[in-house]
Design a protein around this motif. Structure first.
Motif, PDB file in Angstrom:
ATOM      1  N   TYR A 297      -9.150  -3.884 -30.243  1.00  0.00           N
ATOM      2  CA  TYR A 297      -8.710  -3.741 -31.640  1.00  0.00           C
ATOM      3  C   TYR A 297      -9.153  -2.383 -32.181  1.00  0.00           C
ATOM      4  CZ  TYR A 297      -7.872  -4.905 -36.535  1.00  0.00           C
ATOM      5  OH  TYR A 297      -7.413  -4.889 -37.830  1.00  0.00           O
ATOM      6  N   ARG A 298     -10.421  -2.078 -31.970  1.00  0.00           N
ATOM      7  CA  ARG A 298     -10.983  -0.815 -32.478  1.00  0.00           C
ATOM      8  C   ARG A 298     -10.226   0.383 -31.899  1.00  0.00           C
ATOM      9  NH1 ARG A 298     -15.763  -1.361 -30.580  1.00  0.00           N
ATOM     10  NH2 ARG A 298     -16.719  -2.299 -32.429  1.00  0.00           N
ATOM     11  N   ALA A 299      -9.903   0.318 -30.619  1.00  0.00           N
ATOM     12  CA  ALA A 299      -9.234   1.446 -29.972  1.00  0.00           C
ATOM     13  C   ALA A 299      -7.851   1.709 -30.551  1.00  0.00           C
ATOM     14  CB  ALA A 299      -9.133   1.182 -28.471  1.00  0.00           C
ATOM     15  N   ARG A 300      -7.237   0.687 -31.117  1.00  0.00           N
ATOM     16  CA  ARG A 300      -5.884   0.845 -31.667  1.00  0.00           C
ATOM     17  C   ARG A 300      -5.872   1.025 -33.186  1.00  0.00           C
ATOM     18  NH1 ARG A 300      -5.294  -2.434 -27.203  1.00  0.00           N
ATOM     19  NH2 ARG A 300      -3.469  -2.001 -25.890  1.00  0.00           N
ATOM     20  N   CYS A 301      -7.022   0.931 -33.825  1.00  0.00           N
ATOM     21  CA  CYS A 301      -7.091   0.992 -35.293  1.00  0.00           C
ATOM     22  C   CYS A 301      -7.055   2.452 -35.740  1.00  0.00           C
ATOM     23  CB  CYS A 301      -8.358   0.307 -35.778  1.00  0.00           C
ATOM     24  SG  CYS A 301      -8.437   0.100 -37.563  1.00  0.00           S
ATOM     25  N   PHE A 302      -5.894   2.889 -36.229  1.00  0.00           N
ATOM     26  CA  PHE A 302      -5.705   4.320 -36.493  1.00  0.00           C
ATOM     27  C   PHE A 302      -6.300   4.790 -37.816  1.00  0.00           C
ATOM     28  CE2 PHE A 302      -1.794   2.504 -38.349  1.00  0.00           C
ATOM     29  CZ  PHE A 302      -1.733   3.148 -39.582  1.00  0.00           C
ATOM     30  N   ASP A 323     -15.765   2.435 -39.131  1.00  0.00           N
ATOM     31  CA  ASP A 323     -15.736   1.765 -37.828  1.00  0.00           C
ATOM     32  C   ASP A 323     -15.235   0.334 -38.021  1.00  0.00           C
ATOM     33  OD1 ASP A 323     -16.022   1.381 -35.128  1.00  0.00           O
ATOM     34  OD2 ASP A 323     -18.205   1.585 -35.092  1.00  0.00           O
ATOM     35  N   VAL A 324     -15.048  -0.357 -36.893  1.00  0.00           N
ATOM     36  CA  VAL A 324     -14.749  -1.786 -36.871  1.00  0.00           C
ATOM     37  C   VAL A 324     -15.860  -2.446 -36.077  1.00  0.00           C
ATOM     38  CG1 VAL A 324     -13.163  -3.551 -36.005  1.00  0.00           C
ATOM     39  CG2 VAL A 324     -12.259  -1.477 -37.066  1.00  0.00           C
ATOM     40  N   ASP A 325     -16.509  -3.480 -36.662  1.00  0.00           N
ATOM     41  CA  ASP A 325     -17.640  -4.104 -35.975  1.00  0.00           C
ATOM     42  C   ASP A 325     -17.155  -5.170 -34.990  1.00  0.00           C
ATOM     43  OD1 ASP A 325     -17.099  -6.441 -37.403  1.00  0.00           O
ATOM     44  OD2 ASP A 325     -18.762  -6.178 -38.805  1.00  0.00           O
ATOM     45  N   GLU A 326     -18.085  -5.889 -34.369  1.00  0.00           N
ATOM     46  CA  GLU A 326     -17.744  -6.860 -33.324  1.00  0.00           C
ATOM     47  C   GLU A 326     -16.976  -8.061 -33.859  1.00  0.00           C
ATOM     48  OE1 GLU A 326     -18.083  -6.458 -29.940  1.00  0.00           O
ATOM     49  OE2 GLU A 326     -18.425  -4.446 -30.717  1.00  0.00           O
ATOM     50  N   ASP A 327     -17.020  -8.283 -35.172  1.00  0.00           N
ATOM     51  CA  ASP A 327     -16.230  -9.345 -35.795  1.00  0.00           C
ATOM     52  C   ASP A 327     -14.936  -8.804 -36.379  1.00  0.00           C
ATOM     53  OD1 ASP A 327     -18.063 -11.463 -35.305  1.00  0.00           O
ATOM     54  OD2 ASP A 327     -19.320 -10.729 -36.947  1.00  0.00           O
ATOM     55  N   CYS A 328     -14.613  -7.564 -36.008  1.00  0.00           N
ATOM     56  CA  CYS A 328     -13.395  -6.882 -36.470  1.00  0.00           C
ATOM     57  C   CYS A 328     -13.364  -6.693 -37.982  1.00  0.00           C
ATOM     58  CB  CYS A 328     -12.135  -7.604 -35.994  1.00  0.00           C
ATOM     59  SG  CYS A 328     -11.888  -7.450 -34.212  1.00  0.00           S
ATOM     60  N   ARG A 329     -14.539  -6.634 -38.595  1.00  0.00           N
ATOM     61  CA  ARG A 329     -14.612  -6.274 -40.008  1.00  0.00           C
ATOM     62  C   ARG A 329     -14.584  -4.744 -40.122  1.00  0.00           C
ATOM     63  NH1 ARG A 329     -19.984  -9.240 -41.919  1.00  0.00           N
ATOM     64  NH2 ARG A 329     -20.666  -8.107 -40.051  1.00  0.00           N
ATOM     65  N   LEU A 330     -13.923  -4.249 -41.133  1.00  0.00           N
ATOM     66  CA  LEU A 330     -13.826  -2.804 -41.331  1.00  0.00           C
ATOM     67  C   LEU A 330     -15.046  -2.317 -42.102  1.00  0.00           C
ATOM     68  CD1 LEU A 330     -11.955  -0.286 -40.984  1.00  0.00           C
ATOM     69  CD2 LEU A 330     -11.129  -0.760 -43.299  1.00  0.00           C
ATOM     70  N   ILE A 331     -15.743  -1.346 -41.530  1.00  0.00           N
ATOM     71  CA  ILE A 331     -16.911  -0.765 -42.197  1.00  0.00           C
ATOM     72  C   ILE A 331     -16.452   0.459 -42.976  1.00  0.00           C
ATOM     73  CG2 ILE A 331     -19.222   0.179 -41.887  1.00  0.00           C
ATOM     74  CD1 ILE A 331     -19.265  -1.194 -39.125  1.00  0.00           C
ATOM     75  N   VAL A 332     -16.663   0.428 -44.296  1.00  0.00           N
ATOM     76  CA  VAL A 332     -16.243   1.543 -45.148  1.00  0.00           C
ATOM     77  C   VAL A 332     -17.444   2.080 -45.914  1.00  0.00           C
ATOM     78  CG1 VAL A 332     -13.887   0.656 -45.393  1.00  0.00           C
ATOM     79  CG2 VAL A 332     -15.616   0.023 -47.093  1.00  0.00           C
ATOM     80  N   ARG A 333     -17.376   3.377 -46.224  1.00  0.00           N
ATOM     81  CA  ARG A 333     -18.395   4.001 -47.075  1.00  0.00           C
ATOM     82  C   ARG A 333     -17.715   4.488 -48.341  1.00  0.00           C
ATOM     83  NH1 ARG A 333     -20.372   7.957 -43.936  1.00  0.00           N
ATOM     84  NH2 ARG A 333     -18.952   9.507 -44.801  1.00  0.00           N
ATOM     85  N   HIS A 341     -18.909  -4.110 -45.218  1.00  0.00           N
ATOM     86  CA  HIS A 341     -18.167  -4.648 -44.083  1.00  0.00           C
ATOM     87  C   HIS A 341     -17.086  -5.564 -44.647  1.00  0.00           C
ATOM     88  CE1 HIS A 341     -21.162  -3.776 -40.683  1.00  0.00           C
ATOM     89  NE2 HIS A 341     -21.648  -3.192 -41.776  1.00  0.00           N
ATOM     90  N   LEU A 342     -15.835  -5.161 -44.546  1.00  0.00           N
ATOM     91  CA  LEU A 342     -14.734  -5.913 -45.138  1.00  0.00           C
ATOM     92  C   LEU A 342     -14.199  -6.919 -44.118  1.00  0.00           C
ATOM     93  CD1 LEU A 342     -12.749  -2.955 -46.765  1.00  0.00           C
ATOM     94  CD2 LEU A 342     -14.420  -4.464 -47.877  1.00  0.00           C
ATOM     95  N   SER A 343     -14.185  -8.192 -44.502  1.00  0.00           N
ATOM     96  CA  SER A 343     -13.628  -9.222 -43.629  1.00  0.00           C
ATOM     97  C   SER A 343     -12.215  -9.610 -44.042  1.00  0.00           C
ATOM     98  CB  SER A 343     -14.521 -10.467 -43.626  1.00  0.00           C
ATOM     99  OG  SER A 343     -14.644 -10.996 -44.933  1.00  0.00           O
ATOM    100  N   SER A 344     -11.806  -9.191 -45.222  1.00  0.00           N
ATOM    101  CA  SER A 344     -10.445  -9.455 -45.684  1.00  0.00           C
ATOM    102  C   SER A 344     -10.092  -8.408 -46.735  1.00  0.00           C
ATOM    103  CB  SER A 344     -10.322 -10.866 -46.281  1.00  0.00           C
ATOM    104  OG  SER A 344     -11.159 -10.996 -47.423  1.00  0.00           O
ATOM    105  N   GLY A 345      -8.835  -8.422 -47.127  1.00  0.00           N
ATOM    106  CA  GLY A 345      -8.394  -7.468 -48.137  1.00  0.00           C
ATOM    107  C   GLY A 345      -7.287  -6.582 -47.609  1.00  0.00           C
TER     108      GLY A 345
END
Length: 352
Positions: A297-302, A323-333, A341-345
């Motif tokens: 997933y991370r490798a394809r997340c543009f 980044d995207v963590d191991e639970d596929c949550r998006l890490i934003v600053r 760590h965003l799990s939805s939205g």
């Protein structure tokens, strides 16, 4: 050598092995049985006499079934002294067409294919509420009330797309873990597209699939919760693929962002894409110990490394996708230096 008994035994085995699964208490009609034979041996000729013997009907009944299939859009060639065959260029979504590409991991699925429905997610959720078991799949060639995220509609025209919804009942899944199913579906969609088209596919977190900068598929995951244990009762991941550009093009509001997997008709493109998505998704879902799909997933997340805008019903906040963590949550600053760590939205990519 008399081949009719062999063909009859082959058809019986074909049906018993679950390649065609009529509902309990129902029987397949002549048209459906004929299509099963022609789909399984696409490009091969079968004489009218041979088919009549195998199906235990008259040659007139075979001829009528052929004509009904032609009226539904199937390209069926008829050659004197050779018989009937399904044209190799045929690309119509069908249960036999999908089943011939499914792998053993999908053996437990109960698939229904429609030319059109209101919404595949709605159909599956209705069945879930009635107690249907895990493994129910509804696939359609169009939707009249396709559902997108944030209450939006999903453009689902006839003859150019594939729309798939599955009923899952994962044990002990929390609301936060439901995002895993969306991200599994995203990876499965990319891999299916890449196998069938030989073109790269990418993910816009969390649920949109892009090719060449255009969105070609979207995922909507809906869930119901068991209030006693605060876990999921059932989950319905739904995905819509733009397989081909619609006749006349996309609506003006979608033109800047919408694309299609293929730009010209492909032999069995819809059936192959639907089957390959199910093969990939069920492999991830049925094998919990598989831990590498987040890396895929991370490798394809543009969006990683890009400026984004985090959208919610009440706010919009600018950030950088880290980044995207191991639970596929998006890490934003965010601009104030805090991270989340965003799990939805939903996010949009900002142009600098």
């Amino acid at each position: 050598m008399d081949c009719y008994p062999f063909l009859h035994r082959w058809l019986t085995l074909f049906l018993r092995c679950g390649m065609i699964l009529p509902k309990e208490g129902e029987t397949m009609g002549t048209k459906e049985k004929l299509l099963a034979i022609l789909e399984e041996k696409k490009g091969d000729y079968f004489s009218g006499e041979e088919l009549a013997e195998t199906l235990a009907v008259s040659r007139t009944a075979v001829w009528k079934a052929v004509n009904r299939l032609r009226c539904e859009g199937y390209e069926i060639d008829a050659v004197p002294n050779r018989g009937y065959r399904l044209g190799r260029g045929t690309d119509i979504l069908s249960l036999p067409g999908i089943k011939r590409y499914l792998e053993p991991v999908c053996a437990g699925l109960k698939i229904t294919v429609f030319p059109s429905v209101d919404s595949t997610n709605t159909r599956v959720r209705e069945q879930a509420a009635a107690g249907a078991p895990e493994g129910l799949v509804v696939i359609s060639g169009s939707q009249t009330k396709g559902k997108g995220r944030m209450g939006r509609s999903f453009f689902s025209p006839a003859d150019t797309g594939v729309y798939i919804s599955l009923l899952l009942r994962p044990p002990h899944y929390t609301a936060q873990e439901a995002v895993k199913l969306t991200t599994m579906a995203a990876v499965a969609a990319c891999e299916a597209i890449e196998k069938i088209s030989d073109q790269a596919a990418q993910i816009k977190w969390v649920n949109d699939i892009f090719m060449d900068g255009k969105k070609v598929a979207g995922i909507l995951t809906e869930a119901s919760f068991d209030l006693e244990n605060n876990c999921l009762d059932h989950v319905v991941p739904g995905i819509g693929f733009n397989v081909y550009p619609p006749e006349g093009g996309f609506p003006k509001e979608l033109e800047p962002v919408a694309g299609a997997v293929f730009h010209k008709r492909m032999e069995d493109g819809k059936n192959r894409l639907a089957a390959e998505f199910l093969n990939r998704f069920l492999t991830y879902y049925s094998t919990p110990e598989i831990s590498f799909y987040p890396q895929r997933y991370r490798a394809r997340c543009f969006v990683l490394g890009k400026a984004v805008r985090v959208l919610s019903a009440s706010s919009q906040k600018d950030a950088v996708a880290l980044d995207v963590d191991e639970d596929c949550r998006l890490i934003v600053r965010y601009e104030d230096g805090t991270t989340e760590h965003l799990s939805s939205g939903e996010i949009s990519v900002r142009l600098r």
